[in-house]
Design a protein around this motif. Structure first.
Motif, PDB file in Angstrom:
ATOM      1  N   VAL A  13      39.968 -40.102 -13.123  1.00  0.00           N
ATOM      2  CA  VAL A  13      39.442 -40.809 -12.346  1.00  0.00           C
ATOM      3  C   VAL A  13      38.055 -41.569 -14.250  1.00  0.00           C
ATOM      4  O   VAL A  13      37.651 -42.365 -13.664  1.00  0.00           O
ATOM      5  CB  VAL A  13      39.217 -40.172 -11.685  1.00  0.00           C
ATOM      6  CG1 VAL A  13      38.288 -40.608 -10.372  1.00  0.00           C
ATOM      7  CG2 VAL A  13      40.932 -40.146 -10.868  1.00  0.00           C
ATOM      8  N   LEU A  14      37.603 -40.497 -14.234  1.00  0.00           N
ATOM      9  CA  LEU A  14      36.238 -40.494 -14.789  1.00  0.00           C
ATOM     10  C   LEU A  14      36.091 -41.663 -16.146  1.00  0.00           C
ATOM     11  O   LEU A  14      35.390 -42.554 -16.004  1.00  0.00           O
ATOM     12  CB  LEU A  14      35.845 -38.858 -15.411  1.00  0.00           C
ATOM     13  CG  LEU A  14      35.449 -38.225 -14.570  1.00  0.00           C
ATOM     14  CD1 LEU A  14      35.471 -36.865 -15.069  1.00  0.00           C
ATOM     15  CD2 LEU A  14      34.514 -38.828 -13.793  1.00  0.00           C
ATOM     16  N   ALA A  15      37.405 -41.462 -16.494  1.00  0.00           N
ATOM     17  CA  ALA A  15      38.059 -42.512 -17.427  1.00  0.00           C
ATOM     18  C   ALA A  15      38.224 -44.015 -16.826  1.00  0.00           C
ATOM     19  O   ALA A  15      37.571 -45.183 -17.419  1.00  0.00           O
ATOM     20  CB  ALA A  15      39.142 -42.277 -18.112  1.00  0.00           C
ATOM     21  N   ILE A  16      39.006 -44.057 -16.092  1.00  0.00           N
ATOM     22  CA  ILE A  16      37.973 -45.501 -15.192  1.00  0.00           C
ATOM     23  C   ILE A  16      37.042 -45.823 -14.979  1.00  0.00           C
ATOM     24  O   ILE A  16      36.938 -46.904 -14.900  1.00  0.00           O
ATOM     25  CB  ILE A  16      38.966 -45.094 -13.440  1.00  0.00           C
ATOM     26  CG1 ILE A  16      40.713 -45.216 -13.777  1.00  0.00           C
ATOM     27  CG2 ILE A  16      39.525 -46.460 -13.014  1.00  0.00           C
ATOM     28  CD1 ILE A  16      41.139 -44.736 -12.511  1.00  0.00           C
ATOM     29  N   LYS A  17      36.358 -44.530 -14.195  1.00  0.00           N
ATOM     30  CA  LYS A  17      34.398 -45.183 -14.336  1.00  0.00           C
ATOM     31  C   LYS A  17      34.463 -45.866 -15.350  1.00  0.00           C
ATOM     32  O   LYS A  17      33.867 -46.468 -15.070  1.00  0.00           O
ATOM     33  CB  LYS A  17      34.158 -43.980 -13.182  1.00  0.00           C
ATOM     34  CG  LYS A  17      32.910 -44.275 -12.726  1.00  0.00           C
ATOM     35  CD  LYS A  17      31.930 -44.884 -12.211  1.00  0.00           C
ATOM     36  CE  LYS A  17      31.529 -45.463 -11.729  1.00  0.00           C
ATOM     37  NZ  LYS A  17      30.401 -46.095 -10.576  1.00  0.00           N
ATOM     38  N   ILE A  40      33.602 -57.264 -10.688  1.00  0.00           N
ATOM     39  CA  ILE A  40      32.488 -57.316 -10.032  1.00  0.00           C
ATOM     40  C   ILE A  40      31.757 -55.967  -9.693  1.00  0.00           C
ATOM     41  O   ILE A  40      30.635 -55.375  -9.399  1.00  0.00           O
ATOM     42  CB  ILE A  40      32.858 -58.213  -8.755  1.00  0.00           C
ATOM     43  CG1 ILE A  40      33.177 -59.631  -9.721  1.00  0.00           C
ATOM     44  CG2 ILE A  40      31.572 -58.443  -7.333  1.00  0.00           C
ATOM     45  CD1 ILE A  40      32.182 -60.992  -8.320  1.00  0.00           C
ATOM     46  N   ASN A  41      33.194 -55.270  -8.475  1.00  0.00           N
ATOM     47  CA  ASN A  41      33.124 -54.143  -7.559  1.00  0.00           C
ATOM     48  C   ASN A  41      32.666 -52.891  -8.063  1.00  0.00           C
ATOM     49  O   ASN A  41      33.543 -52.900  -9.001  1.00  0.00           O
ATOM     50  CB  ASN A  41      33.919 -53.917  -6.745  1.00  0.00           C
ATOM     51  CG  ASN A  41      33.925 -54.948  -5.362  1.00  0.00           C
ATOM     52  OD1 ASN A  41      33.020 -55.303  -5.014  1.00  0.00           O
ATOM     53  ND2 ASN A  41      35.404 -55.416  -4.817  1.00  0.00           N
ATOM     54  N   GLU A  42      31.629 -52.062  -8.236  1.00  0.00           N
ATOM     55  CA  GLU A  42      31.413 -51.013  -9.268  1.00  0.00           C
ATOM     56  C   GLU A  42      31.674 -49.602  -7.496  1.00  0.00           C
ATOM     57  O   GLU A  42      31.279 -49.877  -6.987  1.00  0.00           O
ATOM     58  CB  GLU A  42      29.956 -50.707  -9.294  1.00  0.00           C
ATOM     59  CG  GLU A  42      30.150 -49.796 -10.036  1.00  0.00           C
ATOM     60  CD  GLU A  42      28.409 -49.563 -10.870  1.00  0.00           C
ATOM     61  OE1 GLU A  42      28.696 -48.584 -11.610  1.00  0.00           O
ATOM     62  OE2 GLU A  42      27.238 -50.131 -10.617  1.00  0.00           O
ATOM     63  N   TYR A  43      32.646 -48.822  -8.509  1.00  0.00           N
ATOM     64  CA  TYR A  43      33.288 -48.325  -6.956  1.00  0.00           C
ATOM     65  C   TYR A  43      32.408 -46.730  -7.702  1.00  0.00           C
ATOM     66  O   TYR A  43      32.759 -46.322  -8.674  1.00  0.00           O
ATOM     67  CB  TYR A  43      35.049 -47.744  -7.094  1.00  0.00           C
ATOM     68  CG  TYR A  43      35.535 -49.343  -6.334  1.00  0.00           C
ATOM     69  CD1 TYR A  43      34.362 -49.583  -5.085  1.00  0.00           C
ATOM     70  CD2 TYR A  43      36.486 -49.830  -7.246  1.00  0.00           C
ATOM     71  CE1 TYR A  43      35.114 -50.767  -4.909  1.00  0.00           C
ATOM     72  CE2 TYR A  43      37.503 -50.632  -6.208  1.00  0.00           C
ATOM     73  CZ  TYR A  43      36.837 -51.555  -5.718  1.00  0.00           C
ATOM     74  OH  TYR A  43      36.869 -52.563  -5.154  1.00  0.00           O
ATOM     75  N   ASP A  44      32.311 -45.653  -6.784  1.00  0.00           N
ATOM     76  CA  ASP A  44      31.258 -44.893  -6.979  1.00  0.00           C
ATOM     77  C   ASP A  44      32.613 -43.811  -7.481  1.00  0.00           C
ATOM     78  O   ASP A  44      34.044 -43.798  -6.684  1.00  0.00           O
ATOM     79  CB  ASP A  44      30.669 -43.336  -5.945  1.00  0.00           C
ATOM     80  CG  ASP A  44      30.531 -43.722  -4.812  1.00  0.00           C
ATOM     81  OD1 ASP A  44      32.190 -43.378  -4.434  1.00  0.00           O
ATOM     82  OD2 ASP A  44      30.602 -43.772  -3.307  1.00  0.00           O
ATOM     83  N   VAL A  45      32.104 -42.414  -7.807  1.00  0.00           N
ATOM     84  CA  VAL A  45      33.586 -41.764  -8.835  1.00  0.00           C
ATOM     85  C   VAL A  45      34.049 -40.727  -7.213  1.00  0.00           C
ATOM     86  O   VAL A  45      35.904 -41.217  -7.395  1.00  0.00           O
ATOM     87  CB  VAL A  45      33.065 -40.091  -9.556  1.00  0.00           C
ATOM     88  CG1 VAL A  45      33.879 -39.432  -9.711  1.00  0.00           C
ATOM     89  CG2 VAL A  45      32.317 -41.262 -10.907  1.00  0.00           C
ATOM     90  N   GLU A  46      33.438 -40.789  -6.193  1.00  0.00           N
ATOM     91  CA  GLU A  46      33.964 -40.359  -5.175  1.00  0.00           C
ATOM     92  C   GLU A  46      35.065 -41.282  -4.307  1.00  0.00           C
ATOM     93  O   GLU A  46      36.633 -40.653  -4.247  1.00  0.00           O
ATOM     94  CB  GLU A  46      32.932 -39.359  -3.911  1.00  0.00           C
ATOM     95  CG  GLU A  46      33.460 -39.151  -2.684  1.00  0.00           C
ATOM     96  CD  GLU A  46      33.961 -38.005  -3.137  1.00  0.00           C
ATOM     97  OE1 GLU A  46      35.393 -37.863  -2.237  1.00  0.00           O
ATOM     98  OE2 GLU A  46      34.371 -37.393  -3.551  1.00  0.00           O
ATOM     99  N   PHE A  47      34.749 -42.308  -4.244  1.00  0.00           N
ATOM    100  CA  PHE A  47      35.623 -43.715  -3.589  1.00  0.00           C
ATOM    101  C   PHE A  47      36.510 -43.188  -4.806  1.00  0.00           C
ATOM    102  O   PHE A  47      38.139 -43.619  -4.431  1.00  0.00           O
ATOM    103  CB  PHE A  47      35.055 -44.395  -3.400  1.00  0.00           C
ATOM    104  CG  PHE A  47      35.982 -45.914  -2.925  1.00  0.00           C
ATOM    105  CD1 PHE A  47      36.525 -45.989  -1.573  1.00  0.00           C
ATOM    106  CD2 PHE A  47      36.466 -46.693  -4.099  1.00  0.00           C
ATOM    107  CE1 PHE A  47      37.281 -46.797  -1.228  1.00  0.00           C
ATOM    108  CE2 PHE A  47      37.383 -47.791  -3.435  1.00  0.00           C
ATOM    109  CZ  PHE A  47      37.723 -47.824  -2.839  1.00  0.00           C
ATOM    110  N   LEU A  48      36.446 -43.509  -5.702  1.00  0.00           N
ATOM    111  CA  LEU A  48      38.528 -43.590  -6.928  1.00  0.00           C
ATOM    112  C   LEU A  48      39.278 -42.184  -6.673  1.00  0.00           C
ATOM    113  O   LEU A  48      40.059 -42.329  -6.530  1.00  0.00           O
ATOM    114  CB  LEU A  48      37.197 -42.925  -8.420  1.00  0.00           C
ATOM    115  CG  LEU A  48      36.142 -44.533  -8.854  1.00  0.00           C
ATOM    116  CD1 LEU A  48      36.221 -44.596 -10.134  1.00  0.00           C
ATOM    117  CD2 LEU A  48      37.765 -45.868  -8.713  1.00  0.00           C
TER     118      LEU A  48
END
Length: 187
Positions: A13-17, A40-48
């Motif tokens: 998940v952190l690598a995705i971010k 375009i969309n930046e997702y926060d880690v909690e959402f991921l």
């Protein structure tokens, strides 16, 4: 060798971010946007973490096990936690697909797909989508996403895989043209 698998760890998940941040439109030159695309969309880690807990999310890793791509699974019920995705679900539910109200079909959303620089054009995109179809093809009628018209590389790649245009609209916040596209898995 590139491996296509499911994100399973906090490290994934952190690598995705991190890959997402590297490829955000705001972090990519105009020239690179035109040639390689962008997210375009930046997702926060909690959402991921949330989307990874509720459905399998597909990732690609190189021979050193470094994450080099992702294709995010977002169930419609999770989209409410992201303003951009929530708007997309509303638009999808107001459309028809091949004569049927789209909201009556079972679908999920490709929340974002991204491939690291140096690995584009190596069939990673197609292989991640093949994995989506393998995992979800018997459970869902459609896989739906939207692509900014300016993201020509992404739009062409999606059409090549089998997506077709469902609806075109102007984004409220950016006034850009977007295409909602769907991959029909009913056949």
């Amino acid at each position: 060798m590139i491996t296509i698998c499911v994100a399973e760890s906090e490290e994934d998940v952190l690598a995705i971010k991190a890959l997402q941040c590297d490829n955000l439109r705001s972090n990519v030159s105009i020239e690179k946007q035109k040639s390689d695309g962008f997210v375009i969309n930046e997702y926060d880690v909690e959402f991921l973490f949330q989307i990874c807990r509720t459905a399998p999310n597909i990732i690609a890793k190189d021979s050193t096990s470094k994450l080099i791509g992702y294709a995010l699974t977002v169930l419609p019920e999770n989209a409410s936690n992201s303003p951009g995705l929530n708007e997309l679900v509303s638009l999808i539910n107001d459309t028809e697909f091949k004569g049927k109200p789209t909201k009556t079909l079972k679908y999920y959303i490709m929340g974002q797909v991204c491939i690291a620089d140096g690995f584009r054009g190596k069939n990673v995109f197609d292989r991640m989508y093949d994995k989506h179809r393998e995992l979800f093809g018997n459970s869902y009628d459609l896989l739906i996403t939207d692509v900014a018209e300016k993201n020509v590389r992404s739009f062409r790649a999606h059409l090549r895989v089998g997506f077709e245009v469902l609806h075109t609209y102007k984004g409220h916040s950016t006034n850009e043209t977007w295409h909602i596209i769907a991959w029909d898995w009913r056949n």
